[in-house]
Design an enzyme around this catalytic site. Structure first.
Site, PDB file in Angstrom:
ATOM      1  N   GLU A 219     -27.221  36.732  48.442  1.00 47.67           N
ATOM      2  CA  GLU A 219     -28.826  36.747  48.852  1.00 47.67           C
ATOM      3  C   GLU A 219     -28.925  37.761  50.039  1.00 47.67           C
ATOM      4  O   GLU A 219     -29.971  38.495  50.079  1.00 47.67           O
ATOM      5  CB  GLU A 219     -29.384  35.512  49.289  1.00 47.67           C
ATOM      6  CG  GLU A 219     -29.335  34.567  47.792  1.00 47.67           C
ATOM      7  CD  GLU A 219     -28.100  33.839  47.548  1.00 47.67           C
ATOM      8  OE1 GLU A 219     -27.961  33.064  46.599  1.00 47.67           O
ATOM      9  OE2 GLU A 219     -27.047  33.905  48.494  1.00 47.67           O
TER      10      GLU A 219
ATOM     11  N   LYS B 223     -17.445  27.279  29.042  1.00 45.61           N
ATOM     12  CA  LYS B 223     -18.475  26.712  29.210  1.00 45.61           C
ATOM     13  C   LYS B 223     -19.069  26.252  27.708  1.00 45.61           C
ATOM     14  O   LYS B 223     -19.006  26.554  27.000  1.00 45.61           O
ATOM     15  CB  LYS B 223     -19.566  27.595  29.919  1.00 45.61           C
ATOM     16  CG  LYS B 223     -19.484  27.695  31.265  1.00 45.61           C
ATOM     17  CD  LYS B 223     -21.130  27.921  31.798  1.00 45.61           C
ATOM     18  CE  LYS B 223     -21.035  27.854  33.243  1.00 45.61           C
ATOM     19  NZ  LYS B 223     -22.568  28.292  33.749  1.00 45.61           N
TER      20      LYS B 223
ATOM     21  N   ARG C 202     -31.019  31.934  52.890  1.00 46.89           N
ATOM     22  CA  ARG C 202     -29.646  32.548  52.925  1.00 46.89           C
ATOM     23  C   ARG C 202     -29.957  33.771  53.414  1.00 46.89           C
ATOM     24  O   ARG C 202     -28.818  34.532  54.118  1.00 46.89           O
ATOM     25  CB  ARG C 202     -28.848  32.334  51.719  1.00 46.89           C
ATOM     26  CG  ARG C 202     -29.000  30.912  51.036  1.00 46.89           C
ATOM     27  CD  ARG C 202     -28.045  31.004  49.896  1.00 46.89           C
ATOM     28  NE  ARG C 202     -26.516  30.507  50.430  1.00 46.89           N
ATOM     29  CZ  ARG C 202     -25.465  30.088  49.460  1.00 46.89           C
ATOM     30  NH1 ARG C 202     -25.402  30.716  48.566  1.00 46.89           N
ATOM     31  NH2 ARG C 202     -24.433  29.854  49.959  1.00 46.89           N
TER      32      ARG C 202
END
Length: 644
Positions: free
Chosen positions: A364, A279, A392
Site C-alpha cells: 500500500e 487453495k 498503511r
C-alpha cells in the site's frame, strides 16, 4: 461423520492421536470446514488449503506455549476448530459470535490479532525474542502466504531476524500460487522462473547421472526431489537473509510435513520452510475457481455458488464501470490497486485497458507513492484501495502526494462498517485522518449516481482527492451515464422541515447516512442536508441552517472523534455561531463483526436510532421544549454528544 474430530477439543488431545489417525482426521476437518462455511459464509478456499498444515503444526509444536501467527488470518478456521471452537463455528462472523480472523481475547491459541497482511514475521520474531529476554524458550512460528510474502514489511522482518543467529523462529511460506488477486511482481516471477527453468532441469539431470551408478541412492534422491529442488533455487535468496531454507514440500502430505517440522524443532536459528498447498483442496468447485470461493456467503456445497440476482449495483461495481468509462474518455487515466483487483472492481478495467492497469502487489505504501510519481508525469492516477488499507500508506499520502499537491484520486471502498469482517477491516477513520491534511478534497456520496459524479469530480481537481463509499449495494438510484463535475465544497438540502419555532431540527448527513437520516426526518419533520463534501466543508450551508433551525445534528458512518461532525462544529465556532450540535457516528471503540444492519442499529445509526438520539437529546416530544434549562444550557456554546 466426525468421529475423530469430535474428540479434539484442544491440541493436547490432537497430540495424543496416533500418526495413522491424522490423515482420516484431515478428511473430517476439511469436510467440517466446508459444511460450516457453507452455512455461515466466510473464507473457504484458503482454509481448505491449510488443513494438513494446521494439523501438523499443532501435532508437532507445543501450542499455545509455542506461538503460531497466521498471516492475514483468513486461513485460520482449521486452527480455530482444533483449538476448542468447533462448537462455535456456527456463529462465525456473526454479531456476538467468533471472529473470522485470529483474535487475542477469543483464545490463548490466537497469539496475535491479524487480518492485514505481512505482519506475521515481525510479530513472531518479537514473540521469540521477547521470550528469550525473559529467560524462556519458545518457538515463534509465522505462517505467511505467497501474496503476503511480496510486501516490504515481510522482508524488513526477515532482515532483522537474520542477525539473531540463535532465535527460535520458523517462517512457513504457504505457497498456494493464489492470493486474492494473482500474485504479481519480480519476486513471484523469479521463483516461478527458477522452479521451471533450465537451471533446475540441468541440475536435476546432472545429479541423476552421477547417482545412476548407485540405484539405491538414486531412489533415495528421487524421494527427496522436492527438497533438492529447493536446494538449487530459491534457497539462496532466503539464506542471504540468514535463514536456513527447507523445501519446497507438499503441504497436503502429512508424512512429509510432520517429520520435517520435527526435524526443524531440533535446529537452531531462523528457519524458512517452503510449503506448497492448493487453495480449495478437496472441494473440486473451489479448486477450479479459488477466487469465487475465496469469501462466499451461504451456499449449498452440492450445488455451488449461484450468481447474484440483486438488481441493485454495488458501489464497487459503480466504481469499476466509471473507471472504464473514464479511461475511455481520458487517456491520462490509469488504475492502480494493491493486490485487490477483484475486491476493488477492476477486473473489466484490466481486460479493456491492460496497458493502464497496475497491480503493485500487497504494498500500500508503494501504491500511493507510485501514483504520486505517475501524477508528476501528467497522468491521472486512480488508486482503488480499501479505507482500512489506506491507513498503511498514510505517511505517503501526506508526504508524497498531498504535500506536493499531486492530482491523485483515491477511491476508498469499504468505508464505514464492513459487517462480517469486523474491526480490522472497518473504514472508521478515513474521514478523521484525511480531513486534517492540507490540499485534500474529501467526498462522501449518498447514492450510486452521486458516487459516479464524485469520482469524475476528483479527476477534474488539480490536487489530491478521495471518494469514500461503503461496502455492498447502493440505494437503487438511477445512474446518469453523463459525467458532471460537482461544485467543490457544496452540499444540497434534500428535505425541508416545517416544524414550528423551537423544534426545528436540521440533520447534516454525510454519505451513506443520508438515506437513514431522511427516514428519521419523516418522523421528526426535520430538514436534511446531503453535505457531499467533508473537506472543504460547506460553511455557507452550515451557517444558513444554523440561522433557520434551533438544533443541528451531524450523522456520519465514521469516527466521531475528529470526523465530519467535528468539521461542522469547527465551522460554527469559526463563524461565531452558537447552536446546540448533536454528533452521531461511530463511538470511540472498535466495532466487532456482524450483520451490517445490526451493527449500525447497535451504534444508533439506523433511522430509528437517529430519531431516538435526537428526541432524547433535544426532548422534542416535550410540550415545553422551547423553555427551561435545555435551551439555556446550549445557548452559550456548541454542545456535542458522543453516542455509544
Amino acid at each position: 461423520m466426525y468421529e475423530l474430530l469430535n474428540t479434539i477439543d484442544d491440541p493436547a488431545a490432537l497430540r495424543r492421536l496416533e500418526r495413522r489417525q491424522l490423515a482420516p482426521l484431515a478428511e473430517e476437518l476439511r469436510a467440517f470446514v466446508l459444511e460450516s462455511v457453507s452455512r455461515t459464509g466466510g473464507h473457504l478456499s484458503s482454509n481448505l488449503g491449510t488443513v494438513e498444515l494446521t494439523i501438523a503444526l499443532h501435532y508437532v509444536f507445543n501450542t499455545p506455549e509455542d506461538r503460531i501467527v497466521w498471516d492475514v488470518g483468513h486461513q485460520s478456521y482449521p486452527h480455530k476448530i482444533l483449538t476448542g471452537r468447533r462448537g462455535d463455528m456456527g456463529t462465525l462472523r456473526q454479531l456476538g459470535g467468533i471472529s473470522g480472523f485470529p483474535k487475542r481475547d477469543e483464545s490463548p491459541y490466537d497469539t496475535f490479532g491479524t487480518a492485514h497482511s505481512s505482519t506475521s514475521i515481525s510479530a513472531a520474531l518479537g514473540m521469540a525474542l521477547g521470550a528469550r529476554t525473559k529467560g524462556e524458550h519458545r518457538f515463534g512460528i509465522a505462517v505467511i502466504g505467497d501474496g503476503a510474502m511480496t510486501a516490504g514489511m515481510a522482508f524488513e522482518a526477515m532482515n532483522n531476524a537474520g542477525v539473531h543467529e540463535d532465535v527460535p523462529l520458523l517462517v512457513i511460506l504457504n505457497d498456494n500460487d493464489m492470493s486474492i488477486s494473482p500474485p504479481v511482481g519480480a519476486l513471484n516471477r523469479y521463483l516461478a522462473r527458477l522452479m521451471s527453468g533450465r537451471f533446475y532441469a540441468a541440475a536435476k539431470k546432472g545429479v541423476e547421472k552421477v547417482l545412476s551408478v548407485a540405484p539405491p541412492v538414486l531412489e533415495l534422491a528421487r524421494k527427496f526431489e522436492e527438497h533438492a529442488k529447493g536446494m538449487v533455487v530459491p534457497a539462496t535468496m532466503f539464506e542471504e537473509f540468514g535463514f536456513n531454507y527447507i523445501g519446497p514440500i507438499d503441504g497436503h502430505d502429512l508424512d512429509s510435513l510432520i517429520p520435517t517440522l520435527e526435524n526443524i524443532k531440533n535446529l537452531k536459528g531462523p528457519q524458512f520452510l517452503h510449503v506448497v498447498t492448493r487453495k480449495g483442496y478437496g472441494y473440486k468447485l473451489a479448486e477450479a475457481d479459488p477466487v469465487l470461493y475465496h469469501g462466499p456467503g451461504k451456499f449449498n456445497p452440492a450445488e455451488g455458488i449461484k450468481p447474484s440476482t440483486s438488481s441493485k449495483k454495488t458501489y464497487t461495481q459503480v466504481f469499476g464501470d466509471w473507471l472504464c468509462d473514464m479511461a475511455a474518455a481520458d487517456k491520462r487515466v490509469v488504475g492502480i490497486t494493491p493486490a485487490m483487483r477483484e475486491g476493488s472492481g477492476m477486473v473489466e478495467f484490466e481486460k479493456r485497458f491492460p496497458e493502464r492497469y497496475y497491480d503493485v502487489g500487497i504494498a500500500e505504501q508503494h501504491a500511493v507513492t507510485f501514483a504520486g510519481g505517475m501524477a508528476t508525469e501528467g497522468l491521472k492516477p486512480v488508486v482503488a484501495i480499501y479505507s482500512t488499507f489506506l491507513q498503511r500508506g498514510y505517511d505517503q499520502l501526506i508526504h508524497d502526494v498531498a504535500l506536493q499537491n499531486l492530482p491523485v484520486v483515491f477511491a476508498l471502498d469499504r468505508s464505514g462498517l464492513v459487517g462480517a469482517d469486523g474491526a480490522t477491516h472497518a473504514g472508521a477513520y478515513d474521514i478523521a485522518f484525511m480531513r486534517c491534511i492540507p490540499n485534500m478534497v474529501v467526498m462522501a456520496p449518498s447514492d450510486e449516481n452521486e458516487c459516479r459524479q464524485m469520482l469524475y469530480t476528483g479527476v477534474q481537481i488539480d490536487g489530491p482527492s478521495a471518494v469514500r463509499y461503503p461496502r455492498g449495494a447502493g440505494t437503487g438510484a438511477a445512474i446518469e451515464q453523463t459525467m458532471t463535475a460537482l461544485p467543490i465544497g457544496k452540499g444540497v438540502v434534500r428535505r425541508e422541515g416545517q416544524a414550528e419555532a423551537g423544534r426545528r431540527v436540521a440533520i447534516l448527513a454525510f454519505g451513506s447516512m443520508v438515506a437513514p437520516a431522511l427516514k428519521a426526518a419523516e418522523q421528526l419533520d426535520a430538514t436534511v442536508a446531503d453535505m457531499r463534501f467533508v473537506k472543504p466543508i460547506d460553511d455557507e450551508l452550515i451557517a444558513r441552517l444554523a440561522q433557520t433551525h434551533d438544533y443541528l445534528v451531524t450523522v456520519e458512518e465514521g469516527s466521531i472523534m475528529g470526523g465530519a461532525g467535528s468539521a461542522v462544529a469547527e465551522s460554527l465556532l469559526t463563524g461565531g455561531v452558537t447552536r446546540p450540535v448533536l454528533q452521531l457516528g461511530l463511538p470511540d471503540r472498535f466495532i466487532d463483526h456482524g450483520d451490517p444492519a445490526l451493527l449500525l442499529a447497535s451504534v444508533g445509526l439506523d433511522a430509528a436510532g437517529i430519531a431516538k438520539s435526537i428526541n432524547e437529546r433535544f426532548d422534542l416530544t416535550s410540550q415545553d421544549a422551547t423553555e427551561g434549562s435545555k435551551t439555556s444550557k446550549a445557548s452559550d456554546e456548541v454542545t456535542t454528544k458522543l453516542v455509544a
